[in-house]
Design a protein around this motif. Structure first.
Motif, PDB file in Angstrom:
ATOM      1  N   GLN A   1      47.340  25.129  51.093  1.00 44.78           N
ATOM      2  CA  GLN A   1      47.945  26.341  50.693  1.00 44.78           C
ATOM      3  C   GLN A   1      48.477  26.230  49.425  1.00 44.78           C
ATOM      4  O   GLN A   1      48.296  26.959  48.361  1.00 44.78           O
ATOM      5  CB  GLN A   1      49.225  26.672  51.595  1.00 44.78           C
ATOM      6  CG  GLN A   1      49.889  28.110  51.003  1.00 44.78           C
ATOM      7  CD  GLN A   1      51.140  28.352  51.988  1.00 44.78           C
ATOM      8  OE1 GLN A   1      51.812  27.196  52.645  1.00 44.78           O
ATOM      9  NE2 GLN A   1      51.701  29.489  51.798  1.00 44.78           N
ATOM     10  N   ARG A   2      49.064  25.215  48.908  1.00 48.72           N
ATOM     11  CA  ARG A   2      49.454  24.710  47.545  1.00 48.72           C
ATOM     12  C   ARG A   2      48.109  24.531  46.453  1.00 48.72           C
ATOM     13  O   ARG A   2      48.118  25.182  45.491  1.00 48.72           O
ATOM     14  CB  ARG A   2      50.019  23.239  47.414  1.00 48.72           C
ATOM     15  CG  ARG A   2      51.652  23.418  47.909  1.00 48.72           C
ATOM     16  CD  ARG A   2      52.338  22.228  47.521  1.00 48.72           C
ATOM     17  NE  ARG A   2      52.313  21.765  46.239  1.00 48.72           N
ATOM     18  CZ  ARG A   2      52.876  20.559  45.519  1.00 48.72           C
ATOM     19  NH1 ARG A   2      53.583  19.846  46.550  1.00 48.72           N
ATOM     20  NH2 ARG A   2      52.657  20.355  44.420  1.00 48.72           N
ATOM     21  N   ILE A   3      47.045  24.030  47.039  1.00 49.88           N
ATOM     22  CA  ILE A   3      45.468  23.762  46.303  1.00 49.88           C
ATOM     23  C   ILE A   3      45.306  25.307  45.943  1.00 49.88           C
ATOM     24  O   ILE A   3      44.871  25.613  44.935  1.00 49.88           O
ATOM     25  CB  ILE A   3      44.641  22.989  46.958  1.00 49.88           C
ATOM     26  CG1 ILE A   3      45.159  21.789  47.045  1.00 49.88           C
ATOM     27  CG2 ILE A   3      43.368  23.164  46.537  1.00 49.88           C
ATOM     28  CD1 ILE A   3      44.332  20.733  47.824  1.00 49.88           C
ATOM     29  N   GLU A   4      45.182  26.217  46.958  1.00 46.87           N
ATOM     30  CA  GLU A   4      44.715  27.563  46.980  1.00 46.87           C
ATOM     31  C   GLU A   4      45.692  28.415  45.847  1.00 46.87           C
ATOM     32  O   GLU A   4      45.076  29.006  45.198  1.00 46.87           O
ATOM     33  CB  GLU A   4      44.782  28.171  48.334  1.00 46.87           C
ATOM     34  CG  GLU A   4      43.477  27.672  49.304  1.00 46.87           C
ATOM     35  CD  GLU A   4      43.699  28.134  50.490  1.00 46.87           C
ATOM     36  OE1 GLU A   4      44.248  29.005  51.018  1.00 46.87           O
ATOM     37  OE2 GLU A   4      42.638  27.727  51.450  1.00 46.87           O
ATOM     38  N   ALA A   5      46.949  27.977  46.071  1.00 51.86           N
ATOM     39  CA  ALA A   5      47.741  28.902  45.150  1.00 51.86           C
ATOM     40  C   ALA A   5      47.553  28.575  43.627  1.00 51.86           C
ATOM     41  O   ALA A   5      47.594  29.290  42.843  1.00 51.86           O
ATOM     42  CB  ALA A   5      49.300  28.729  45.703  1.00 51.86           C
TER      43      ALA A   5
ATOM     44  N   VAL B   1      47.704  20.845  36.438  1.00 47.28           N
ATOM     45  CA  VAL B   1      48.531  19.638  36.768  1.00 47.28           C
ATOM     46  C   VAL B   1      49.050  19.681  38.027  1.00 47.28           C
ATOM     47  O   VAL B   1      48.891  18.914  38.720  1.00 47.28           O
ATOM     48  CB  VAL B   1      49.646  19.487  35.664  1.00 47.28           C
ATOM     49  CG1 VAL B   1      50.521  18.501  36.049  1.00 47.28           C
ATOM     50  CG2 VAL B   1      49.054  19.137  34.447  1.00 47.28           C
ATOM     51  N   GLN B   2      49.460  20.919  38.375  1.00 45.95           N
ATOM     52  CA  GLN B   2      50.082  21.133  39.918  1.00 45.95           C
ATOM     53  C   GLN B   2      48.960  20.947  40.917  1.00 45.95           C
ATOM     54  O   GLN B   2      48.931  20.400  41.896  1.00 45.95           O
ATOM     55  CB  GLN B   2      50.680  22.542  39.820  1.00 45.95           C
ATOM     56  CG  GLN B   2      51.994  22.725  39.306  1.00 45.95           C
ATOM     57  CD  GLN B   2      52.544  23.952  39.318  1.00 45.95           C
ATOM     58  OE1 GLN B   2      52.035  24.846  39.655  1.00 45.95           O
ATOM     59  NE2 GLN B   2      53.883  23.888  38.849  1.00 45.95           N
ATOM     60  N   LEU B   3      47.719  21.391  40.417  1.00 42.19           N
ATOM     61  CA  LEU B   3      46.671  21.238  41.464  1.00 42.19           C
ATOM     62  C   LEU B   3      46.087  20.007  41.584  1.00 42.19           C
ATOM     63  O   LEU B   3      45.988  19.304  42.583  1.00 42.19           O
ATOM     64  CB  LEU B   3      45.155  22.144  40.847  1.00 42.19           C
ATOM     65  CG  LEU B   3      43.846  21.873  41.632  1.00 42.19           C
ATOM     66  CD1 LEU B   3      44.303  22.177  42.913  1.00 42.19           C
ATOM     67  CD2 LEU B   3      42.828  22.717  40.699  1.00 42.19           C
ATOM     68  N   GLN B   4      46.071  19.232  40.493  1.00 42.35           N
ATOM     69  CA  GLN B   4      45.902  17.600  40.760  1.00 42.35           C
ATOM     70  C   GLN B   4      46.997  17.099  41.223  1.00 42.35           C
ATOM     71  O   GLN B   4      46.535  16.126  42.238  1.00 42.35           O
ATOM     72  CB  GLN B   4      45.813  16.983  39.085  1.00 42.35           C
ATOM     73  CG  GLN B   4      45.403  15.438  39.170  1.00 42.35           C
ATOM     74  CD  GLN B   4      44.232  15.299  39.589  1.00 42.35           C
ATOM     75  OE1 GLN B   4      43.158  16.223  39.421  1.00 42.35           O
ATOM     76  NE2 GLN B   4      44.117  14.100  40.592  1.00 42.35           N
ATOM     77  N   GLN B   5      48.094  17.288  41.385  1.00 47.02           N
ATOM     78  CA  GLN B   5      49.238  16.787  42.411  1.00 47.02           C
ATOM     79  C   GLN B   5      49.086  17.212  43.655  1.00 47.02           C
ATOM     80  O   GLN B   5      49.098  16.193  44.780  1.00 47.02           O
ATOM     81  CB  GLN B   5      50.570  17.312  41.909  1.00 47.02           C
ATOM     82  CG  GLN B   5      51.273  16.644  40.486  1.00 47.02           C
ATOM     83  CD  GLN B   5      52.371  17.178  39.755  1.00 47.02           C
ATOM     84  OE1 GLN B   5      52.636  18.467  40.176  1.00 47.02           O
ATOM     85  NE2 GLN B   5      53.056  16.799  38.952  1.00 47.02           N
ATOM     86  N   ALA B   6      48.695  18.475  43.943  1.00 49.25           N
ATOM     87  CA  ALA B   6      48.380  18.861  45.297  1.00 49.25           C
ATOM     88  C   ALA B   6      47.106  18.016  45.795  1.00 49.25           C
ATOM     89  O   ALA B   6      47.167  17.647  47.028  1.00 49.25           O
ATOM     90  CB  ALA B   6      48.046  20.376  45.248  1.00 49.25           C
TER      91      ALA B   6
END
Length: 149
Positions: free
Chosen positions: A17-21, A61-66
């Motif tokens: 869900q985080r990746i898709e967001a 950056v958030q995508l990389q963290q996810a």
């Protein structure tokens, strides 16, 4: 389906869900940047594009963290039984039930609440390496380990 498998699947759903967001937000920011048109106020055009690019970069950056979380979760063998507190362990304590995996927060399975925490979380660090029946100190308070799966 075994309880640990259900908890692991809930954590995977959280990460997905985080990746898709993040991907959706990056796409929206890119579309916003692409839709900016030059106007007589050239600075406004450049500012709008720069803000959209900054938003896209923040989401990247958030995508990389996810994706890093996903990698951590993939390395955990939830089906493997545990006799000590370590990644992949489901720990029943006097202060709650913890699935040592990733920081996904409260997860409800079959009407019971569990807390998915990373091995680096303070509570997991306090319990790390302990066995059922042992006690640990967390925030100055004793925590009894009642069981480990």
């Amino acid at each position: 389906m075994p309880l640990k498998t259900q908890l692991h699947a809930a954590c995977q759903a959280y990460v997905q869900q985080r990746i898709e967001a993040c991907q959706h937000a990056m796409q929206a920011a890119q579309e916003s940047a692409n839709s900016e048109t030059k106007s007589s106020a050239g600075d406004k055009y450049e500012t709008g594009r720069a803000m959209a690019q900054n938003e896209r970069d923040r989401n990247a950056v958030q995508l990389q963290q996810a994706k890093q979380l996903q990698g951590e979760l993939d390395r955990i063998q939830s089906e493997k039984p545990c006799d000590t507190v370590r990644p992949g362990a489901l720990v029943h304590t006097s202060m709650g039930r913890f699935y040592i995996s990733i920081s996904a927060g409260k997860v409800s399975v079959e009407g019971l609440d569990y807390f998915a925490v990373s091995a680096a979380a303070p509570v997991a660090a306090a319990l790390s390496g302990k066995r059922a029946g042992e006690q640990a100190l967390f925030n100055g308070k004793p925590v009894q380990i009642q069981g480990i799966e």
